[in-house]
Design a protein around this motif. Sequence first.
Motif: not given
Length: 300
Positions: A144-157
């Motif tokens: 889910a983290s890399i899915a969000a990141k690939s869409a351009g999100a700033d991700v905290t895992h």
Amino acid sequence: MLLLEPQHWTDYELIDSGNYEKLERFGKHILARPEPQAVWQKTLSEQEWETMADAIFRREKGKSSQDGNERGEWIQKKGMPDQWFINYDYKEMHLKFRLGLTSFKHVGIFPEQAENWNFIYDTVKSFDINEPKVLNLFAYTGGASIAAKSAGADVTHVDSVKQVITWSRENMEASNLDNIRWIVEDALKFCRREVKRGKKYNGIILDPPAYGRGPDGERWILEENIAELMSICQELLESENSFLILNLYSMGFSSVIAENLIKNYFPAIKSYQYGELLIPEKSGKRLPLSIYARFKNLKG
């Protein structure tokens, strides 16, 4: 109520299930491992399973972890590696996962979650803000983290196991992504602190186990702790340009429980989805693997 099945896998398929086991293909390799929800009979014969499987997980009697996972070992045929990679593609999202044979039957990915990865990707892309902030709790190896990141999100895992964070970083790098924020901490403790800091997120993903331990011995019991966590997430989530996904794996839990948690802690949300995540197999049976509830709340 929606029953969701992954539609975009080429590197994964469920070949057969039954007698508390499942036979799956991950890329070029076929694995046989325990599955407590497969209470029916297998479609294929035991001989066919033995012939097809490149690796078979054998339980150690009386051996289990605190979260109920079975300990054991993999019996590998010649040429079966301990680690390998598979791909998942959806629209412009191209994810790559490093898989591995662990002593708890897991391989580093939950294929049924692909439908949630698509939801995350589409939702983040639909926001009219730059780099929406996404929080992934109990984040495991980071699909889910890399899915969000690939869409351009700033991700905290956030995950409590350092080795799993390292695994997640490998998946990020293999997917040609970077700059995910890694937190090795108890999820509940982290969220309490984020509220005190006045932090807000556009997306929150919760994937809590039935039982778990934080890095400092903090105890997580789903039935006892999920209400507090949902209440905190209500404070952390932005009121618009936002989404939330709740996954629950506990045996015996109904998807209505996930629905009620959304209705209780996010009463302003009138449109949401809930149900089960399933994997279909060649024989026509469907294996239920998770219950979920999710919503998105766009601007206006």
